[in-house]
Design an enzyme around this catalytic site. Structure first.
Site, PDB file in Angstrom:
ATOM      1  N   ARG A   1       3.445   6.050  16.270  1.00 20.55           N
ATOM      2  CA  ARG A   1       3.757   4.825  15.613  1.00 20.55           C
ATOM      3  C   ARG A   1       5.041   4.582  14.967  1.00 20.55           C
ATOM      4  O   ARG A   1       5.589   5.657  14.487  1.00 20.55           O
ATOM      5  CB  ARG A   1       2.409   4.423  14.658  1.00 20.55           C
ATOM      6  CG  ARG A   1       1.307   4.101  15.702  1.00 20.55           C
ATOM      7  CD  ARG A   1       0.020   3.992  14.766  1.00 20.55           C
ATOM      8  NE  ARG A   1      -0.024   2.562  14.130  1.00 20.55           N
ATOM      9  CZ  ARG A   1      -0.648   1.910  13.475  1.00 20.55           C
ATOM     10  NH1 ARG A   1      -1.871   2.597  12.898  1.00 20.55           N
ATOM     11  NH2 ARG A   1      -0.734   0.831  12.911  1.00 20.55           N
TER      12      ARG A   1
ATOM     13  N   SER B   1       4.146  -7.498   7.823  1.00 24.69           N
ATOM     14  CA  SER B   1       3.145  -6.398   7.492  1.00 24.69           C
ATOM     15  C   SER B   1       3.288  -5.874   6.178  1.00 24.69           C
ATOM     16  O   SER B   1       3.812  -5.994   5.354  1.00 24.69           O
ATOM     17  CB  SER B   1       4.024  -5.138   8.059  1.00 24.69           C
ATOM     18  OG  SER B   1       3.606  -3.734   7.560  1.00 24.69           O
TER      19      SER B   1
ATOM     20  N   ASP C   1      -6.334  -7.530  12.409  1.00 22.52           N
ATOM     21  CA  ASP C   1      -7.196  -6.359  12.969  1.00 22.52           C
ATOM     22  C   ASP C   1      -8.324  -7.179  13.588  1.00 22.52           C
ATOM     23  O   ASP C   1      -9.296  -6.269  14.285  1.00 22.52           O
ATOM     24  CB  ASP C   1      -7.678  -5.568  11.728  1.00 22.52           C
ATOM     25  CG  ASP C   1      -6.621  -4.650  11.082  1.00 22.52           C
ATOM     26  OD1 ASP C   1      -5.528  -4.378  11.734  1.00 22.52           O
ATOM     27  OD2 ASP C   1      -6.681  -4.466   9.792  1.00 22.52           O
TER      28      ASP C   1
ATOM     29  N   LYS D   1     -11.270  -1.179   3.457  1.00 24.36           N
ATOM     30  CA  LYS D   1     -10.312  -0.094   3.618  1.00 24.36           C
ATOM     31  C   LYS D   1      -9.076  -0.251   2.990  1.00 24.36           C
ATOM     32  O   LYS D   1      -8.397   0.748   2.526  1.00 24.36           O
ATOM     33  CB  LYS D   1      -9.959   0.248   5.269  1.00 24.36           C
ATOM     34  CG  LYS D   1      -9.154   1.270   5.587  1.00 24.36           C
ATOM     35  CD  LYS D   1      -9.380   1.749   6.947  1.00 24.36           C
ATOM     36  CE  LYS D   1      -9.139   0.977   8.216  1.00 24.36           C
ATOM     37  NZ  LYS D   1      -7.558   0.806   8.225  1.00 24.36           N
ATOM     38  N   SER D   2      -8.464  -1.560   2.863  1.00 20.10           N
ATOM     39  CA  SER D   2      -7.142  -1.473   2.319  1.00 20.10           C
ATOM     40  C   SER D   2      -7.318  -1.527   0.771  1.00 20.10           C
ATOM     41  O   SER D   2      -6.569  -0.906   0.147  1.00 20.10           O
ATOM     42  CB  SER D   2      -6.660  -3.186   2.716  1.00 20.10           C
ATOM     43  OG  SER D   2      -6.284  -3.364   4.187  1.00 20.10           O
TER      44      SER D   2
HETATM   45  C1  S3P Z   1      -2.987  -3.173   6.505  1.00 17.96           C
HETATM   46  C2  S3P Z   1      -2.102  -3.966   7.020  1.00 17.96           C
HETATM   47  C3  S3P Z   1      -2.231  -4.029   8.444  1.00 17.96           C
HETATM   48  C4  S3P Z   1      -3.286  -3.774   9.011  1.00 17.96           C
HETATM   49  C5  S3P Z   1      -4.183  -2.423   8.562  1.00 17.96           C
HETATM   50  C6  S3P Z   1      -4.251  -2.469   6.805  1.00 17.96           C
HETATM   51  C7  S3P Z   1      -2.886  -2.915   4.784  1.00 17.96           C
HETATM   52  O1  S3P Z   1      -1.201  -3.253   8.900  1.00 17.96           O
HETATM   53  O2  S3P Z   1      -3.495  -3.677  10.304  1.00 17.96           O
HETATM   54  O3  S3P Z   1      -5.498  -2.131   9.067  1.00 17.96           O
HETATM   55  O4  S3P Z   1      -3.934  -2.126   4.287  1.00 17.96           O
HETATM   56  O5  S3P Z   1      -2.029  -2.825   4.248  1.00 17.96           O
HETATM   57  P1  S3P Z   1       0.237  -3.978   9.089  1.00 17.96           P
HETATM   58  O6  S3P Z   1       0.884  -4.031   7.799  1.00 17.96           O
HETATM   59  O7  S3P Z   1       1.095  -3.064   9.854  1.00 17.96           O
HETATM   60  O8  S3P Z   1       0.263  -5.444   9.771  1.00 17.96           O
END
Ligand code: S3P
Length: 448
Positions: free
Chosen positions: A127, A172, A325, A28-29
């Site tokens: 959020r 984050s 996650d 996903k990322s």
């Molecule tokens: C993500 C970062 C994480 C993760 C999210 C995907 C990303 O969030 O929980 O599902 O793709 O950069 P945070 O940056 O808020 O920790």
């Protein structure tokens, strides 16, 4: 309420042995980043294995609104033709359930002279966004949102952006990435310092697209320096499969009697693979086969077998970012281990798609599992294999990972486990139900 109007109640029952091959979808990322970076580049970026989950589809739609041509060629093959920057969208940008989508896009547009209104679903609109609007205001952008810095929110991008030096106050990757994407369109060097390493896909992909970016370790943490206004070159991207989705068939195999499941081609970037290290420390029969490097990312096939003798452990807090996650599904495995699993340093779990400590603790208790929790910690008391009662109804709070965690739990509990709404699962893992039932999982949709 559900992600798309109608709740989808689901039930899972004692299953197994789970057998076979679990082909989980793309990361996903990396999928979000492929679309966004492709749209900021002149020319055609090709993407193979894009996750076609709702979160990513919402980002694809957003990139069209920002002026890129985004084409679905079928079978996970997509292309993005960017125009080298972002144009002002004519409509508002609805990122649905996706914190990653909205935060990365806010960063990317913050240094363009355009005005954009962002919104999302009931979960996303609760959020915190100040973590992104604070740094982008240093570039010169202006944000006008609801109270508490919540969506819907209009952001006016900076006409004359200035580069910034920013120490990320929370661990984050979304915030780090928002700052780096903003830095792309600011002159000079933008520096991001992260005291704790988080997933580094943005840094790796920016290198691939031709940006000048360096990463150094210092006493303050990782120092990332990006030279602004690079000429980005279109890329051919193969998206590795998502370790966060792989977590579900892997953990289901560990807790369902007699199981033996292969989960091929999983990205094992060290900033993402903390769950698998933790499971092995708990005594899981989890092996890496065919280890290799693909597209600059470590990849392996994961083999998970039923592991009746797992023990609870204290998860090192410094590992939290690399498995942030995965705590919901880890807490399910912890219920089937013996002894306590202690998870500290996880305050961020309270501001995900739901308050994940609260959601999991409530659902685990409803199924006979003892949980203690505080602001940034929680402890699950393992019942041991075969001793998790189940029988509970769990609320999923528009959170895909809560839904999938409790469905996985019901596959090994004595009594069926019900969830009030499985509809959010489409955001990250649209084939979850078919994949799990294909392995032998007993999952049904029901009305109650
Ligand atoms: C993500 C970062 C994480 C993760 C999210 C995907 C990303 O969030 O929980 O599902 O793709 O950069 P945070 O940056 O808020 O920790």
């Amino acid at each position: 309420m559900s992600a798309h109007g109608t709740p989808v109640p689901m039930t899972s029952c004692k299953s197994g042995p789970l057998k076979g091959i679990a082909n989980v979808p793309g990361d996903k990322s990396i999928s979000h980043r492929s679309l966004i970076l492709g749209a900021m580049t002149v020319g055609e970026t090709r993407i193979e294995g894009l996750l076609e989950g709702q979160d990513v589809l919402d980002t694809a739609k957003a990139m069209r609104s920002f002026g890129a041509t985004v084409t679905d060629h079928g079978g996970g093959n997509w292309s993005v033709n960017g125009v080298g920057g972002l144009c002002e969208p004519e409509t508002l940008i609805d990122c649905g359930n996706s914190g990653t989508g909205v935060r990365l896009l806010m960063g990317a547009m913050a240094t363009h002279p355009i005005s954009v209104t962002f919104t999302g679903d009931a979960s996303l609109n609760k959020r915190p966004m100040a973590r992104v609007t604070d740094p982008i205001s240093l570039f010169g952008a202006k944000a006008h949102g609801r109270s508490g810095g919540r969506l819907p929110m209009t952001i006016q991008g900076a006409k004359h952006p200035v580069p910034i030096r920013y120490k990320v106050p929370v661990p984050s990757a979304q915030v780090k990435s928002a700052v780096l994407l903003a830095g792309l369109n600011a002159p000079g060097k933008t520096v991001v310092i992260e005291p704790e390493a988080t997933r580094d896909h943005t840094e790796r992909m920016l290198v691939g697209f031709g940006a000048e970016i360096t990463v150094e370790d210092s006493s303050e943490g990782r120092v990332i320096t990006l030279t602004g206004q690079p000429e980005l070159n279109p890329q051919n991207i193969t998206v590795p499969r998502d370790p966060s989705s792989a977590a579900f068939p892997v953990c289901a195999a560990l807790i369902c009697e007699g199981s033996n499941v292969l989960v091929p081609n999983i990205g094992l970037n060290p900033t993402r693979a903390g769950l698998f290290t933790t499971l092995r420390e708990m005594g899981a029969d989890l092996s890496y086969e065919n280890e290799r490097v693909e597209g600059g990312e470590p990849v392996a096939d994961l083999r998970a077998r039923f592991s009746p003798d797992m023990v609870g452990i204290e998860v090192p807090p410094e590992r939290a970012a690399s498995m942030i996650d995965e705590y919901p599904i880890l807490s399910v495995v912890a219920a089937f281990a013996s002894g306590q699993t202690v998870m500290r340093g996880v305050r961020e779990l309270r501001v995900k798609e739901s308050d994940r400590i609260e959601a999991m603790a409530t659902g685990l208790r409803a199924n006979g599992v003892e949980v203690e929790d505080g602001e940034d910690w929680w402890i699950v008391s393992g019942q041991g294999t075969g001793n998790v009662h189940g029988g509970g109804l769990c609320a999923t709070y528009l959170d895909h990972r809560i839904a999938m965690s409790f469905i996985t739990m019901g596959m090994a509990s004595e009594k069926p486990v019900r969830i009030d709404d499985g509809s959010p699962i489409v955001t990250s893992f649209p084939i979850f139900e078919d994949l799990m039932t294909g392995l032998g999982g007993a999952i049904t949709r029901n009305n109650h």
